[in-house]
Write an enzyme that holds these catalytic residues in place. Structure first.
Site, mmCIF file in Angstrom:
data_model
loop_
_atom_site.group_PDB
_atom_site.id
_atom_site.type_symbol
_atom_site.label_atom_id
_atom_site.label_comp_id
_atom_site.label_asym_id
_atom_site.label_seq_id
_atom_site.Cartn_x
_atom_site.Cartn_y
_atom_site.Cartn_z
ATOM 1 N N PRO A 121 0.779 -1.251 0.000
ATOM 2 C CA PRO A 121 0.000 0.000 0.000
ATOM 3 C C PRO A 121 0.809 1.299 0.000
ATOM 4 C CG PRO A 121 -0.022 -0.959 2.176
ATOM 5 C CD PRO A 121 0.717 -1.933 1.285
ATOM 6 N N CYS A 122 1.483 1.564 -1.087
ATOM 7 C CA CYS A 122 2.226 2.818 -1.203
ATOM 8 C C CYS A 122 1.281 4.011 -1.294
ATOM 9 C CB CYS A 122 3.179 2.768 -2.394
ATOM 10 S SG CYS A 122 2.388 2.466 -3.980
#
Length: 160
Positions: A121-122
């Protein structure tokens, strides 16, 4: 080793998922013109779980993913990607919080090189100014993902 490709339809557009029989190795959103009919029909072990978990995520019934991921990069990139997976759904963190102010550029580069969008989850990393910066799939998708997770409310962050 052959690469298995699988397309999933999400509320944010079609996502291409690539990997081996065992692991997901790359994800990215694609446009209709990028779709190639007849791409692989191999039965990767992760396809069913991928479909089920994505449906629940976009319906707001699942916050985290439990999928077999194998992102390959430098040791530094892989350490950053591991830390990204530790950011809880519904929260954001700044680049400097992720790695210290002196490493924020290097952290930003590693975050930007993340090959497995959404599942690593950047999108949960924001600028120290509270603004949305950089997302390979576009800032509109980044904002939409953060809203799905409840990390932001309408108009809380501005796209830049």
């Amino acid at each position: 080793m052959s690469i298995i490709k699988h397309i999933i339809d999400t509320p944010l557009g079609w996502m291409m998922v690539e990997g081996s029989v065992e692991f997901i190795q790359k994800t990215y959103w694609i446009e209709e013109d990028d779709i190639v009919v007849g791409q692989g029909t191999s039965q990767a072990k992760w396809k069913t779980a991928l479909e089920e978990q994505c449906n629940r995520y976009f319906e707001g019934r699942q916050k985290e993913f439990n999928l077999p991921l194998k992102a390959e990069g430098t040791a530094f990139q892989e350490s950053v990607w591991k830390r990204l997976r530790e950011i809880p759904s519904g929260t954001t963190i700044t680049y400097s919080q992720l790695g210290g102010i002196e490493k924020s550029r290097a952290i930003g580069s590693a975050v930007g090189a993340n090959p497995i969008l959404l599942f690593i989850p950047c999108h949960r990393v924001i600028g120290s100014d509270g603004m949305l910066h950089g997302y390979a799939a576009g800032l509109e998708r980044k904002e939409a993902l953060l809203k799905i997770e409840g990390a932001i409310q309408n108009q809380q962050l501005r796209l830049f």
